[in-house]
Design a protein around this motif. Structure first.
Motif, PDB file in Angstrom:
ATOM      1  N   THR A   2      54.028  24.429  43.723  1.00  0.00           N
ATOM      2  CA  THR A   2      53.784  25.515  44.669  1.00  0.00           C
ATOM      3  C   THR A   2      53.559  26.790  43.887  1.00  0.00           C
ATOM      4  O   THR A   2      53.937  26.906  42.726  1.00  0.00           O
ATOM      5  CB  THR A   2      54.984  25.734  45.622  1.00  0.00           C
ATOM      6  OG1 THR A   2      56.127  26.019  44.807  1.00  0.00           O
ATOM      7  CG2 THR A   2      55.265  24.518  46.465  1.00  0.00           C
ATOM      8  N   GLY A   3      52.967  27.717  44.500  1.00  0.00           N
ATOM      9  CA  GLY A   3      52.734  28.990  43.848  1.00  0.00           C
ATOM     10  C   GLY A   3      52.080  29.938  44.829  1.00  0.00           C
ATOM     11  O   GLY A   3      51.532  29.494  45.832  1.00  0.00           O
ATOM     12  N   ASN A   4      52.167  31.200  44.518  1.00  0.00           N
ATOM     13  CA  ASN A   4      51.577  32.178  45.430  1.00  0.00           C
ATOM     14  C   ASN A   4      50.272  32.694  44.830  1.00  0.00           C
ATOM     15  O   ASN A   4      50.172  33.843  44.417  1.00  0.00           O
ATOM     16  CB  ASN A   4      52.577  33.314  45.657  1.00  0.00           C
ATOM     17  CG  ASN A   4      52.116  34.220  46.781  1.00  0.00           C
ATOM     18  OD1 ASN A   4      51.274  33.813  47.581  1.00  0.00           O
ATOM     19  ND2 ASN A   4      52.646  35.424  46.828  1.00  0.00           N
ATOM     20  N   TYR A   5      49.303  31.760  44.786  1.00  0.00           N
ATOM     21  CA  TYR A   5      48.016  32.133  44.217  1.00  0.00           C
ATOM     22  C   TYR A   5      47.106  32.678  45.305  1.00  0.00           C
ATOM     23  O   TYR A   5      47.225  32.264  46.468  1.00  0.00           O
ATOM     24  CB  TYR A   5      47.349  30.901  43.586  1.00  0.00           C
ATOM     25  CG  TYR A   5      48.136  30.316  42.446  1.00  0.00           C
ATOM     26  CD1 TYR A   5      48.226  30.995  41.236  1.00  0.00           C
ATOM     27  CD2 TYR A   5      48.798  29.100  42.599  1.00  0.00           C
ATOM     28  CE1 TYR A   5      48.960  30.452  40.187  1.00  0.00           C
ATOM     29  CE2 TYR A   5      49.519  28.563  41.561  1.00  0.00           C
ATOM     30  CZ  TYR A   5      49.600  29.241  40.340  1.00  0.00           C
ATOM     31  OH  TYR A   5      50.306  28.723  39.332  1.00  0.00           O
ATOM     32  N   PRO A   6      46.142  33.559  44.947  1.00  0.00           N
ATOM     33  CA  PRO A   6      45.158  33.979  45.953  1.00  0.00           C
ATOM     34  C   PRO A   6      44.326  32.773  46.379  1.00  0.00           C
ATOM     35  O   PRO A   6      43.976  31.942  45.537  1.00  0.00           O
ATOM     36  CB  PRO A   6      44.297  35.015  45.226  1.00  0.00           C
ATOM     37  CG  PRO A   6      44.663  34.964  43.796  1.00  0.00           C
ATOM     38  CD  PRO A   6      45.920  34.171  43.641  1.00  0.00           C
ATOM     39  N   LEU A   7      44.055  32.635  47.685  1.00  0.00           N
ATOM     40  CA  LEU A   7      43.252  31.505  48.143  1.00  0.00           C
ATOM     41  C   LEU A   7      41.787  31.688  47.779  1.00  0.00           C
ATOM     42  O   LEU A   7      41.062  30.742  47.544  1.00  0.00           O
ATOM     43  CB  LEU A   7      43.401  31.335  49.658  1.00  0.00           C
ATOM     44  CG  LEU A   7      44.794  30.896  50.100  1.00  0.00           C
ATOM     45  CD1 LEU A   7      44.850  30.767  51.612  1.00  0.00           C
ATOM     46  CD2 LEU A   7      45.176  29.568  49.447  1.00  0.00           C
ATOM     47  N   THR A   8      41.390  32.925  47.800  1.00  0.00           N
ATOM     48  CA  THR A   8      39.990  33.218  47.494  1.00  0.00           C
ATOM     49  C   THR A   8      39.926  34.160  46.314  1.00  0.00           C
ATOM     50  O   THR A   8      40.572  35.207  46.319  1.00  0.00           O
ATOM     51  CB  THR A   8      39.311  33.891  48.705  1.00  0.00           C
ATOM     52  OG1 THR A   8      39.463  33.047  49.829  1.00  0.00           O
ATOM     53  CG2 THR A   8      37.840  34.141  48.446  1.00  0.00           C
ATOM     54  N   ARG A   9      39.147  33.752  45.302  1.00  0.00           N
ATOM     55  CA  ARG A   9      38.910  34.648  44.167  1.00  0.00           C
ATOM     56  C   ARG A   9      37.415  34.895  44.113  1.00  0.00           C
ATOM     57  O   ARG A   9      36.645  34.035  43.673  1.00  0.00           O
ATOM     58  CB  ARG A   9      39.341  33.984  42.855  1.00  0.00           C
ATOM     59  CG  ARG A   9      40.835  33.763  42.685  1.00  0.00           C
ATOM     60  CD  ARG A   9      41.071  33.187  41.297  1.00  0.00           C
ATOM     61  NE  ARG A   9      42.433  32.721  41.107  1.00  0.00           N
ATOM     62  CZ  ARG A   9      43.429  33.519  40.678  1.00  0.00           C
ATOM     63  NH1 ARG A   9      43.197  34.784  40.409  1.00  0.00           N
ATOM     64  NH2 ARG A   9      44.643  33.027  40.532  1.00  0.00           N
ATOM     65  N   LEU A  10      36.996  36.085  44.576  1.00  0.00           N
ATOM     66  CA  LEU A  10      35.556  36.379  44.563  1.00  0.00           C
ATOM     67  C   LEU A  10      35.039  36.539  43.137  1.00  0.00           C
ATOM     68  O   LEU A  10      33.842  36.433  42.892  1.00  0.00           O
ATOM     69  CB  LEU A  10      35.249  37.610  45.412  1.00  0.00           C
ATOM     70  CG  LEU A  10      35.363  37.346  46.920  1.00  0.00           C
ATOM     71  CD1 LEU A  10      35.137  38.630  47.716  1.00  0.00           C
ATOM     72  CD2 LEU A  10      34.368  36.282  47.373  1.00  0.00           C
ATOM     73  N   ARG A  11      35.941  36.750  42.187  1.00  0.00           N
ATOM     74  CA  ARG A  11      35.495  36.877  40.792  1.00  0.00           C
ATOM     75  C   ARG A  11      35.107  35.521  40.201  1.00  0.00           C
ATOM     76  O   ARG A  11      34.435  35.479  39.167  1.00  0.00           O
ATOM     77  CB  ARG A  11      36.597  37.524  39.935  1.00  0.00           C
ATOM     78  CG  ARG A  11      36.807  38.994  40.267  1.00  0.00           C
ATOM     79  CD  ARG A  11      37.771  39.631  39.300  1.00  0.00           C
ATOM     80  NE  ARG A  11      37.354  39.496  37.921  1.00  0.00           N
ATOM     81  CZ  ARG A  11      38.142  39.726  36.875  1.00  0.00           C
ATOM     82  NH1 ARG A  11      39.399  40.104  37.063  1.00  0.00           N
ATOM     83  NH2 ARG A  11      37.703  39.578  35.656  1.00  0.00           N
TER      84      ARG A  11
END
Ligand code: PBG
Length: 331
Positions: A2-11
Motif C-alpha cells: 500500500t502507499g499514498n501515491y498520486p493516481l495520476t502523474r501528468l509528468r
C-alpha cells in the motif's frame, strides 16, 4: 503493498521526447502558413522596410521568385499588397480598378509562373490607392461612406479576379460587402473564386509597420474606428462572422492575432468553419525587437506563437515569418 501515491502523474507522459511527440495535440506545418508579400514598381527592385526588419517590398519580377520560394517551402498561399506610386493615388482610389495596376500585374506574373501549385490571395480595400489612406471613399467630413465604398470594392474584387486571383480577401470592414462581392463574382463567371473575409478586424495599434510598407501611413488622417472593431468587443465579432458567412464568405479571418486568440477560439467553437488569423506587422516587429534585444530566442518565439494559433483553432495563419517558420519546420 500500500502507499499514498498520486493516481495520476501528468509528468509521466512528458518524461521522454518520444512520448511528448506521441501526446502532442496540435502541430504546425508549412501548409498552415500564408505569406504576405509587398509589391513595388520597377524591375529588379528590393526595398527593405525599416519598421519590418527582414521584410522587403519586391518588384513584380522578384515577387515571382518569392512565390516560387513559397512553393518550394510548402507554403500554399501568398497574400499580395501593393505600394502604389504616390502620383497614382487619388481621393477615389481609382487606380484600384486599373487592370494593369501593380496588384494585377503581380497576380498574372505569379499565376503564369506557379499555376495551380500556389494560391494567390488579394486584399480588397482602397487604402493602398487613396490619397487620404482610408480604406474607402470619404465625405467632406472625412467619414468613410459605406455603400459607395462597397460599389468600389466590388469593382476592385472583379478586377483582381479577372487577373487570376484565387481568394478575394476584403479587409475594409464595410457592411454588406461580402454579399455584393459574391454576387459580382458569380455574375462575372468566377464561381470558384473564394472569399476569405476579414470578418473580425479590430481598430488596432499593431498595424503601424504595414502602413509604412504600403505607403499609407504618412497619408492617413485620423483613425479607422468608424469601421474597424473596438478591441473591447467579443460578442460583436460573432455577429460580424455570422453576417459574412450568411453573405457567402468561404472562410473568415480574425485580425490581429495573438491579442485576439480568444476570438479565434470563440468563432471556431460557434461556427465550425475555416478560421484564419493574421499575425500582423506590429506583432512581427515585436518578436523581432524582442529577439534583437536578447529577450528571447527568435526561432523558438516564432514557432511557439504560431503554434498558439493552431491551438486556438485556426486553420492557418497569415504571417511575415512564413518563410522562416517553414524553413525551421523542414529542419
Ligand atoms: C488595410 C489593411 C491593413 C492590414 C491589412 N490590410 C491595415 C489597416 O487596416 O490599416 C494590416 C496588416 C498588418 O499590419 O500586417 N486594408
Amino acid at each position: 503493498m500500500t502507499g499514498n501515491y498520486p493516481l495520476t502523474r501528468l509528468r509521466r507522459t512528458r518524461a521522454s521526447a518520444w512520448s511528448r511527440t506521441l501526446h502532442r495535440e496540435n502541430i504546425l506545418t508549412p501548409a498552415d502558413l500564408i505569406w504576405p508579400l509587398f509589391i513595388t514598381s520597377g524591375e529588379g527592385v528590393e526595398e527593405p522596410i525599416a519598421s519590418l526588419p527582414g521584410v522587403s517590398r519586391w518588384s513584380v519580377d522578384l515577387i515571382v521568385a518569392r512565390a516560387q520560394e513559397a512553393v518550394a517551402l510548402g507554403i500554399p498561399v501568398v497574400a499580395l499588397f501593393p505600394n502604389t506610386p504616390h502620383d497614382l493615388r487619388s481621393a477615389d482610389g481609382a487606380e484600384a480598378h486599373n487592370p494593369d495596376n501593380l496588384m494585377c500585374r503581380a497576380i498574372r506574373a505569379i499565376k503564369a509562373a506557379c499555376g495551380d501549385t500556389l494560391g494567390v490571395l488579394t486584399d480588397v480595400a482602397l487604402d493602398p490607392y487613396t490619397s487620404h489612406g482610408q480604406d474607402g471613399l470619404v465625405d467632406e467630413a472625412g467619414y468613410v461612406l459605406n455603400d459607395e465604398t462597397v460599389a468600389a470594392l466590388v469593382d476592385q474584387a472583379v478586377n483582381q479576379a479577372r487577373a487570376g486571383a484565387d481568394i478575394i480577401a476584403p479587409s475594409d470592414m464595410m457592411d454588406g460587402r461580402i454579399h455584393a462581392i459574391r454576387q459580382a463574382l458569380e455574375m462575372n463567371g468566377f464561381p470558384n473564386v473564394q472569399i476569405m473575409s476579414y470578418a473580425a478586424k479590430y481598430a488596432s495599434a499593431f498595424y503601424g509597420p504595414f502602413r509604412d510598407a504600403v505607403g499609407s501611413g504618412g497619408l492617413l488622417k485620423g483613425d479607422k474606428k468608424t469601421y474597424q472593431m473596438d478591441p473591447a468587443n467579443g460578442d460583436e465579432a460573432l455577429r460580424e462572422v455570422a453576417l459574412d458567412l450568411a453573405e457567402g464568405a468561404d472562410s473568415v479571418m480574425v485580425k490581429p492575432g495573438l491579442a485576439y486568440l480568444d476570438i479565434v477560439r470563440r468563432v471556431k467553437d460557434e461556427f465550425a468553419v475555416p478560421v484564419f488569423a493574421y499575425q500582423v506587422s506590429g506583432e512581427y516587429a515585436m518578436i523581432e525587437a524582442a529577439a534583437a534585444a536578447g529577450a528571447g530566442d527568435r526561432d523558438a518565439l516564432v514557432l511557439e506563437t504560431l503554434l498558439a494559433f493552431k491551438r486556438a483553432g485556426a486553420s492557418g495563419i497569415l504571417t511575415y515569418h512564413a518563410p522562416h517558420a517553414a524553413r525551421l519546420l523542414h529542419g
